[in-house]
Design a protein around this motif. Structure first.
Motif, PDB file in Angstrom:
ATOM      1  N   VAL A 269       0.707  -1.233   0.058  1.00 35.77           N
ATOM      2  CA  VAL A 269      -0.114   0.392  -0.207  1.00 35.77           C
ATOM      3  C   VAL A 269       1.142   1.151   0.040  1.00 35.77           C
ATOM      4  O   VAL A 269       1.987   0.843   0.295  1.00 35.77           O
ATOM      5  CB  VAL A 269      -1.234   0.209   1.151  1.00 35.77           C
ATOM      6  CG1 VAL A 269      -2.210  -1.172   1.027  1.00 35.77           C
ATOM      7  CG2 VAL A 269      -0.112   0.057   2.653  1.00 35.77           C
ATOM      8  N   ASP A 270       0.469   2.154  -0.413  1.00 36.34           N
ATOM      9  CA  ASP A 270       1.430   3.688  -0.507  1.00 36.34           C
ATOM     10  C   ASP A 270       0.552   4.758   0.925  1.00 36.34           C
ATOM     11  O   ASP A 270       1.706   5.547   1.000  1.00 36.34           O
ATOM     12  CB  ASP A 270       0.529   4.431  -1.795  1.00 36.34           C
ATOM     13  CG  ASP A 270       1.148   3.559  -2.622  1.00 36.34           C
ATOM     14  OD1 ASP A 270       1.882   3.265  -3.150  1.00 36.34           O
ATOM     15  OD2 ASP A 270       0.691   3.544  -4.037  1.00 36.34           O
ATOM     16  N   VAL A 271      -0.416   4.324   1.092  1.00 32.26           N
ATOM     17  CA  VAL A 271      -0.616   5.194   2.283  1.00 32.26           C
ATOM     18  C   VAL A 271      -1.071   4.773   3.472  1.00 32.26           C
ATOM     19  O   VAL A 271      -1.532   3.436   3.245  1.00 32.26           O
ATOM     20  CB  VAL A 271      -2.333   5.905   1.693  1.00 32.26           C
ATOM     21  CG1 VAL A 271      -2.518   6.566   3.720  1.00 32.26           C
ATOM     22  CG2 VAL A 271      -2.208   6.312   0.587  1.00 32.26           C
ATOM     23  N   ALA A 272      -0.235   4.745   5.148  1.00 32.66           N
ATOM     24  CA  ALA A 272      -0.934   3.487   5.991  1.00 32.66           C
ATOM     25  C   ALA A 272      -0.346   5.021   6.920  1.00 32.66           C
ATOM     26  O   ALA A 272       0.023   5.929   6.966  1.00 32.66           O
ATOM     27  CB  ALA A 272       0.212   2.994   6.014  1.00 32.66           C
ATOM     28  N   VAL A 273      -1.480   4.861   7.823  1.00 38.69           N
ATOM     29  CA  VAL A 273      -1.613   5.579   9.520  1.00 38.69           C
ATOM     30  C   VAL A 273       0.176   5.271  10.368  1.00 38.69           C
ATOM     31  O   VAL A 273      -0.223   6.234  10.795  1.00 38.69           O
ATOM     32  CB  VAL A 273      -2.747   5.263   9.786  1.00 38.69           C
ATOM     33  CG1 VAL A 273      -3.046   6.801  11.426  1.00 38.69           C
ATOM     34  CG2 VAL A 273      -3.677   5.473   9.548  1.00 38.69           C
TER      35      VAL A 273
ATOM     36  N   CYS B  54     -12.562   8.721   7.877  1.00 38.10           N
ATOM     37  CA  CYS B  54     -12.605   8.571   6.786  1.00 38.10           C
ATOM     38  C   CYS B  54     -13.942   8.137   6.099  1.00 38.10           C
ATOM     39  O   CYS B  54     -13.415   9.027   4.703  1.00 38.10           O
ATOM     40  CB  CYS B  54     -12.252   6.776   6.860  1.00 38.10           C
ATOM     41  SG  CYS B  54     -11.133   6.366   7.916  1.00 38.10           S
ATOM     42  N   VAL B  55     -14.586   8.681   6.495  1.00 33.51           N
ATOM     43  CA  VAL B  55     -16.110   9.315   5.371  1.00 33.51           C
ATOM     44  C   VAL B  55     -15.769  10.548   4.625  1.00 33.51           C
ATOM     45  O   VAL B  55     -16.072  10.551   3.846  1.00 33.51           O
ATOM     46  CB  VAL B  55     -17.267   9.103   5.715  1.00 33.51           C
ATOM     47  CG1 VAL B  55     -18.338   9.099   5.412  1.00 33.51           C
ATOM     48  CG2 VAL B  55     -17.385   7.664   6.867  1.00 33.51           C
ATOM     49  N   GLY B  56     -15.157  11.388   5.133  1.00 32.43           N
ATOM     50  CA  GLY B  56     -14.504  12.254   4.542  1.00 32.43           C
ATOM     51  C   GLY B  56     -13.229  12.254   3.736  1.00 32.43           C
ATOM     52  O   GLY B  56     -13.360  13.109   2.757  1.00 32.43           O
TER      53      GLY B  56
ATOM     54  N   LEU C 234      -6.638  14.848   7.428  1.00 32.06           N
ATOM     55  CA  LEU C 234      -7.771  13.608   8.352  1.00 32.06           C
ATOM     56  C   LEU C 234      -6.971  12.215   8.091  1.00 32.06           C
ATOM     57  O   LEU C 234      -7.294  11.595   8.954  1.00 32.06           O
ATOM     58  CB  LEU C 234      -8.507  13.218   6.352  1.00 32.06           C
ATOM     59  CG  LEU C 234      -9.849  14.836   6.465  1.00 32.06           C
ATOM     60  CD1 LEU C 234     -10.177  14.166   5.058  1.00 32.06           C
ATOM     61  CD2 LEU C 234     -10.508  15.341   7.740  1.00 32.06           C
ATOM     62  N   LEU C 235      -5.775  11.985   7.676  1.00 34.45           N
ATOM     63  CA  LEU C 235      -5.034  10.769   7.608  1.00 34.45           C
ATOM     64  C   LEU C 235      -4.599  11.365   9.747  1.00 34.45           C
ATOM     65  O   LEU C 235      -4.307  10.276  10.472  1.00 34.45           O
ATOM     66  CB  LEU C 235      -4.024  10.845   6.983  1.00 34.45           C
ATOM     67  CG  LEU C 235      -4.431  10.388   5.459  1.00 34.45           C
ATOM     68  CD1 LEU C 235      -3.551  10.154   4.225  1.00 34.45           C
ATOM     69  CD2 LEU C 235      -5.328   9.069   5.620  1.00 34.45           C
TER      70      LEU C 235
END
Length: 644
Positions: free
Chosen positions: A443-447, A535-537, A499-500
């Motif tokens: 994945v490219d995006v992780a928290v 996340c819904v945002g 948001l992340l």
């Protein structure tokens, strides 16, 4: 179902009655009123710090007194328009303050009488304080019907305020000056905005108006007014008056309207079988009363006679396919019988196709609230959260040291523990296999990123503005996934890194706007609610991009498939909300959720997976799932619950 009563009008439901003063700002913090000055700006003249002791109303009294002082000072300088704004502010802040009405009288005298003073409070006003002033002036010039109708709109805008405790409304000669037809409209206007029943505070504030209505009803005997008064008495909890007036309205020849009002009163006070009998006769005599037929069907369902209710609704839908309430009521009743979530999805689709038919949205919300992810955030199941709940219950936030856990747990759960008990660290006896720190795919995006067993946020904390916005939007429950999707649109312009960042740096639970310190008592729900709305945002990011090639889709799928964490669940809920809102995405949303569930299920054969049950609920929140797959997921969920 017995919802907010909208069936008090002669056509079977209460309609809108035009400009009643409900628009604009209804609080004591007033608007500009066209005089070049905003009421809210006047607070600087009498600063006051709000405390818990102010619940007695001292804040409103202090504001009103400050506005009176400002009004008199400005009036002495000759600026009557500016002074009028402050008089409106005073009455809007505390309608019961005698000095506020004295200031209005001084203003009236300065401009040459109430007729001239009306120009200072035009009928285009939207602020309740100014409208209350106009009502008082209308009464002073003999336009009593207009005054009462206007005041009814003001009361409806803020029913807990003592608008009706004014001298002109208590004038013993007023009842004889009022037209029954006009008062009927005033009562209807008020009832449209009131709950059923009203709160104790609202009841106290409304009693002077109710006394006026009772006097006119008893003197005139007008059946239309009596019918409307029945609805008011019902909302105020006066069983004897409500039923007596409802019966009088029926005897007076009000037809279906009287039957509607009496039936609602009978149902409200526990005599539902009498209401069913009355409404059955009425519908048989006048089949055009389709809104009443819907109420009758729901009353039948309320006493367990669902089959009769469904048949009645089917007949209405056949006669009127686009009926505002019958179609949604039929779907809702079928859900009550079968508990099949496809009916809830059908309600959402119905409302999307007919956005003006709010009853579908109301029923969707009513039936969704008890369903995990469809209408609420489910709680966490981690061992560290169980410990946290015990510490919260004991009020022991200062405990320090190290807590050893048998298996590594999701970083969001551990972060929630540290959020509440910062001096308590954790260690783990094992990581587990398959490794929960690894994403399901590249994945490219992780928290979160890991250094050994320790996770740290990839993104920094959000700005104070973003944190406050997310804090105010975070909710424990919602009226179905489409309502949650709509709620999060306020986050559409927030940068993605913000948001992340909030996913790993949630606002402090002590700052949450939830009632009764719920976020402090259930911090896992708070954090999970924050992550969900964030996340819904993200699902609104660059909403103009086609979904399949969009950045928002890529981000949410990366989060879903990232390291095992609550973030996977929150991203999954965002995808569910997208699926409910956009039918063309449903097949892929379900496919990706099933794939993630399968991977978690495989891992659960070898180690605990705390988010597995929640993922089951996310899959079941997709009513478009094949029944066979749904049965398998239900079996998995039942197995997990039996182990607990």
């Amino acid at each position: 179902m017995d919802g907010n009563d909208g069936n008090d009008g002669s056509d079977g439901h209460e309609g809108s009655d035009g400009n009643d003063g409900r628009g604009g700002d209804h609080s004591s913090h007033g608007p500009g009123n066209g005089h070049g000055h905003s009421h809210s700006q006047s607070h600087s003249h009498h600063p006051h710090t709000h405390t818990a002791a102010c619940d007695t109303g001292c804040c409103e009294r202090l504001e009103a007194e400050g506005e009176v002082a400002a009004a008199r000072l400005i009036l002495d300088g000759g600026d009557v328009e500016h002074a009028a704004n402050h008089v409106a502010g005073a009455i809007g802040s505390d309608p019961s303050l005698p000095e506020a009405h004295e200031a209005l009288a001084e203003l009236v005298a300065r401009v040459g009488g109430p007729q001239a003073a009306l120009q200072l409070f035009p009928d285009t006003e939207r602020y309740t304080g100014a409208l209350a002033c106009r009502a008082e002036l209308l009464a002073a010039v003999g336009r009593h019907d207009e005054a009462v109708r206007l005041l009814a709109g003001v009361m409806g805008a803020a029913p807990a305020r003592p608008w009706a405790g004014v001298a002109w409304l208590a004038d013993p000669e007023l009842p004889d000056r009022l037209s029954s037809a006009s008062l009927t409209q005033a009562v209807l206007r008020l009832c449209q905005t009131l709950g059923d029943p009203v709160s104790a505070e609202e009841r106290t504030a409304l009693l002077p108006f109710a006394a006026l209505v009772q006097t006119v009803v008893e003197r005139s005997g007008d059946p239309q007014l009596t019918a409307m008064a029945c609805g008011l008495a019902r909302r105020l909890g006066d069983q004897e008056l409500a039923i007596r007036w409802g019966e009088a309205a029926v005897r007076g020849g009000t037809g279906a309207m009287g039957a509607i009002m009496l039936g609602n009163a009978l149902r409200r006070f526990g005599r539902i079988h009498d209401a069913i009998e009355l409404w059955t006769r009425t519908v048989e005599q006048d089949p055009s009363q389709t809104y009443l037929a819907v109420d009758l069907a729901e009353a039948l369902a309320q006493v367990g006679r669902h089959a009769e209710g469904i048949k009645l609704l089917q007949d209405v839908v056949v006669a009127e396919p686009l009926h505002e309430k019958a179609g949604p009521a039929l779907l809702g009743m079928r859900y009550e019988v079968d508990r099949d979530p496809t009916y809830l999805l059908a309600l959402a689709d119905y409302h999307r196709a007919q956005p003006d038919h709010d009853y579908a949205a109301f029923l969707l919300g009513h039936h969704s609230r008890d369903l995990p992810w469809v209408g609420r955030v489910p709680g966490a199941t981690e061992a560290c959260i169980n410990v946290l709940r015990q510490l919260v219950e004991a009020g022991d936030y200062g405990v320090s040291g190290e807590m050893s856990l048998s298996m590594i747990e999701p970083p969001s759960a551990l972060a929630t523990l540290r959020l509440m008990v910062p001096e308590l660290s954790t260690s783990f006896l094992e990581i587990g296999d398959p490794d929960p720190r690894l994403a399901a795919r590249p994945v490219d995006v992780a928290v979160w990123r890991y250094t050994g067993p320790d996770a740290e946020p990839v993104f920094g904390p959000p700005s104070a503005q973003t944190a406050a916005l997310v804090r105010d939007l975070a909710t424990l429950d919602w009226d179905g996934p489409t309502a949650l999707y709509d709620r999060a649109v306020a986050l559409a312009g927030v940068p993605v890194p913000e948001l992340l960042g909030v996913l790993a740096h949630p606002p402090a639970p002590q700052d949450a706007p939830w009632p009764d310190d719920l976020a402090m008592r259930a911090p896992d729900y708070w954090v999970r609610a924050v992550q969900t709305i964030a996340c819904v945002g993200l699902a609104h990011h660059r909403a103009d991009e086609p979904w399949t090639a969009s950045e928002r889709r890529r981000i949410l799928l990366d989060l879903l498939d990232g390291p095992e964490d609550w973030v996977c669940e929150a991203a999954g809920m965002a995808l569910v909300a997208v699926g409910w809102a956009f039918p063309e995405t449903r097949e892929e949303v379900l496919s990706r959720l099933l794939d993630r569930l399968a991977r978690f299920g495989q891992a659960a054969d070898h180690r605990p997976v705390t988010v597995l049950g929640s993922l089951c609920h996310l899959v079941l929140a997709c009513p478009w799932i094949d029944r066979q797959f749904a049965s398998q997921v239900l079996e998995m969920l039942e197995h997990l619950e039996s182990e607990d």
